[in-house]
Design a protein around this motif. Structure first.
Motif, PDB file in Angstrom:
ATOM      1  N   VAL A  10      78.286  13.570  20.723  1.00 28.14           N
ATOM      2  CA  VAL A  10      77.244  13.963  19.711  1.00 28.14           C
ATOM      3  C   VAL A  10      77.421  12.943  18.495  1.00 28.14           C
ATOM      4  N   THR A  13      73.315  15.380  13.844  1.00 26.38           N
ATOM      5  CA  THR A  13      72.242  16.891  13.931  1.00 26.38           C
ATOM      6  C   THR A  13      70.988  16.565  14.127  1.00 26.38           C
ATOM      7  N   ILE A  20      71.255  19.070  18.086  1.00 26.64           N
ATOM      8  CA  ILE A  20      72.052  17.800  18.031  1.00 26.64           C
ATOM      9  C   ILE A  20      71.405  16.649  18.825  1.00 26.64           C
ATOM     10  N   LYS A  21      71.803  15.616  18.502  1.00 26.60           N
ATOM     11  CA  LYS A  21      71.573  14.227  19.005  1.00 26.60           C
ATOM     12  C   LYS A  21      72.838  13.822  19.825  1.00 26.60           C
ATOM     13  N   LEU A  22      72.439  13.581  20.964  1.00 26.07           N
ATOM     14  CA  LEU A  22      73.597  13.041  22.058  1.00 26.07           C
ATOM     15  C   LEU A  22      73.271  11.637  22.653  1.00 26.07           C
ATOM     16  N   LYS A  77      79.676  16.892  15.720  1.00 27.17           N
ATOM     17  CA  LYS A  77      79.590  15.752  15.425  1.00 27.17           C
ATOM     18  C   LYS A  77      80.692  14.988  15.911  1.00 27.17           C
TER      19      LYS A  77
END
Length: 169
Positions: A10, A13, A20-22, A77
């Motif tokens: 992660v 956000t 979330i951004k992965l 995060k």
């Protein structure tokens, strides 16, 4: 073989509703879309219910049932997410990188033992196996010309080394 596999990290956000951004460590978004549950640990003890996965450029945007605010998402995060290998399918002949680590590397023609794979790296051009024998490390590019057979189930990778890949006596 590890039961719980890393799928990505992660990195931020997305929006205000807890997405979330992965940074994906799997092949593509289609792999993630197979999953109903991902985990915050490598033992499957802290599950998150995946309700949506979509790609945006080279990252995945994920939404979990348990995460409903940006504040909750911020707590994720820099965490690595995991999946249960039984929850997804991969193509015939494909393998998980985690299963290659620990494999013995042998010469396809002479069966000479070059050591064991201790890491798999990728700097953009393709995978590179870090093969260790004793205290010595050799880096092997994963190309069709060099890597001839990957048998992760039996723990063996057969290679045809090119000139200069290993020190010649």
């Amino acid at each position: 073989m590890k039961q719980y596999l890393e799928i990505g990290k992660v990195n931020n956000t997305h929006g205000l509703k807890g997405e979330i951004k992965l940074s994906m460590w799997c092949d593509d978004i289609d792999y993630l879309k197979q999953l109903k549950t991902v985990y915050l640990d490598d033992e499957g003890k802290i599950p998150l219910t995946l309700i949506n996965a979509r790609s945006q450029k080279n990252i995945a945007i994920l939404k979990f049932a348990e995460i409903t605010s940006v504040e909750q998402a911020q707590e994720l995060k820099n965490k690595v997410l995991y999946c249960n290998r039984d929850d997804a399918t991969i193509d015939d002949g494909a393998y998980y990188l985690a299963d290659v680590i620990g494999c013995k590397v042998v010469d396809v023609d002479t069966n000479e033992d070059y050591g064991k794979i201790v890491d798999v790296m990728n700097y953009g051009a393709g995978d590179i196996y870090d093969v260790k024998k004793g205290k010595k490390h050799n880096l092997i590019p994963v190309t069709d010309d060099i890597v001839k057979k990957i048998d992760a189930e039996n723990g063996v990778v057969e290679i045809k080394p090119m000139k200069g890949l290993f020190d010649e006596d």
